[in-house]
Design an enzyme around this catalytic site. Structure first.
Site, PDB file in Angstrom:
ATOM      1  N   ARG A  25       0.980  -0.861   0.046  1.00 34.01           N
ATOM      2  CA  ARG A  25       0.054   0.034   0.125  1.00 34.01           C
ATOM      3  C   ARG A  25       0.869   1.279  -0.023  1.00 34.01           C
ATOM      4  NH1 ARG A  25      -5.183  -1.411  -1.137  1.00 34.01           N
ATOM      5  NH2 ARG A  25      -5.364  -3.662  -0.167  1.00 34.01           N
ATOM      6  N   GLU A  28      -4.093   7.031  -7.700  1.00 37.05           N
ATOM      7  CA  GLU A  28      -4.333   6.112  -8.868  1.00 37.05           C
ATOM      8  C   GLU A  28      -5.492   6.414  -9.435  1.00 37.05           C
ATOM      9  OE1 GLU A  28      -4.203   2.107  -7.211  1.00 37.05           O
ATOM     10  OE2 GLU A  28      -2.176   2.558  -6.343  1.00 37.05           O
ATOM     11  N   HIS A  84      -0.703  -1.055 -10.392  1.00 41.67           N
ATOM     12  CA  HIS A  84      -1.575  -1.712  -9.544  1.00 41.67           C
ATOM     13  C   HIS A  84      -2.132  -3.023  -9.948  1.00 41.67           C
ATOM     14  CE1 HIS A  84      -3.626  -0.942  -5.383  1.00 41.67           C
ATOM     15  NE2 HIS A  84      -3.505  -2.323  -5.635  1.00 41.67           N
TER      16      HIS A  84
END
Length: 344
Positions: free
Chosen positions: A255, A283, A302
């Protein structure tokens, strides 16, 4: 009855599957889908992120089970009122905090998640990142693609093998343990910082425990695998990153919460450290973000968990949990109210 695995006598269990078609195809093999349909009567919600449509599906299907996915609206008191027979929320991902309100636990609805199925693919990406950083593959690739002359493109900081490499791991989570197993199988020497890892567990993992500062000072590659909880917010800031040796690499497939991105950008901007990242503060990562231009930083969008096998494992885990619930057996991946503030 709320929280009960027993629908009314003779009634077939019902499930609302709030997973969009593309993800349904990725998660549920034909065998998994057949098993789910054998367990419960499914109502498919293609518009899974539409709160109004979710409320309508809950109201009309009156499900005993709700299957959620990324983007499903949080199940709050208002939505819960539309599903008086709901007893299980089965999330096809890991972190449930975006999809579950405290009212869910207060009403006794069981909550389960499939995050454990993502440990292996994410660990494999973290291993891939580690090998790339050790051998500076990202630097060579960037140089050749950007038109640098062959001789200049051949120059890079010292490269290293993973055999005997001092690797630091922050967080002996499920993914952290999967990563540890992979790098140790290739001969790395692993030191772990995790305040909840005891001596016996460390011995079973084949790792040495150490305080964070020691792990930072002694690691050629540092891999982050800690959960996002209040005490891990920006666990690595400017002071901590400065402790890493010159030429070290940092891997983050966990994270962005764990890392002060501005501090990292300052370090990698000098070329002193290399990094490989799958997660970011923003993101999608903006197209003009300075990280995109750095030759010593490897970036992926991701996607660490998104293997075919990993997606199938998410679906299989979800269906298995539904089967356990409807049979009145203990869930293997249940979470409680602590999951509202803990993200792994």
């Amino acid at each position: 009855m709320t929280g009960s695995a027993d629908p009314a006598a003779g009634a077939r269990p019902r499930a609302v599957v709030a997973v969009p078609p593309a993800l349904r195809r990725q998660f549920f093999t034909a065998a998994a889908w057949d098993r789910l349909r054998a367990l419960a009567e499914p109502t498919l919600l293609d518009a899974h992120s539409d709160r109004t449509e979710l409320a309508r599906a809950l109201r009309t299907a009156r499900p005993h089970v709700l299957v959620t996915s990324w983007g499903t609206p949080a199940l709050d008191a208002e939505l819960l009122s539309e599903a008086p027979e709901l007893g299980l929320l089965a999330h096809t991902g890991g972190a449930v905090s975006p999809y579950v309100g405290p009212e869910v636990f207060a009403r006794g609805v069981k909550v389960t998640q499939a995050g454990g199925a993502m440990a292996r693919p994410v660990a494999e990406v973290a291993l891939t990142f580690t090998l790339n950083l050790l051998h500076r593959v990202h630097r060579f690739d960037h140089a050749l693609r950007s038109g640098v002359a062959w001789e200049a493109a051949s120059r890079a900081p010292e490269r290293h093998e993973i055999l005997g490499c001092p690797i630091g791991v922050v967080g002996a989570s499920r993914t952290g343990r999967a990563y540890i197993a992979l790098v140790r199988a290739l001969g790395a020497e692993v030191t772990v910082h995790d305040p909840y890892l005891d001596a016996a567990d460390a011995e079973r993992l084949g790792v040495r425990r150490a305080p964070l500062d020691e792990v930072l000072r002694t690691s050629r590659v540092l891999a982050l695998h800690a959960p996002a909880v209040p005490e891990t917010r920006h666990l690595l800031g400017a002071r901590e990153l400065a402790l890493l040796p010159d030429g070290a690499g940092l891997v983050n497939t966990a994270r962005s919460w764990l890392l002060d991105e501005a501090a990292l950008l300052a370090e990698v901007g000098t070329g002193r450290l290399d990094a490989a990242l799958d997660v970011y503060d923003a993101e999608p990562l903006p197209v003009d973000h300075p990280l995109r231009a750095l030759p010593n930083v490897l970036l992926t969008p991701h996607q660490a968990a998104a293997t075919v096998e990993g997606r199938h494992a998410l679906g299989a885990s979800t269906v298995a949990e539904i089967a356990r619930y409807l049979a009145g057996r203990p869930l293997r991946h249940a979470v409680g109210p602590e999951a509202l503030v803990r993200v792994e």
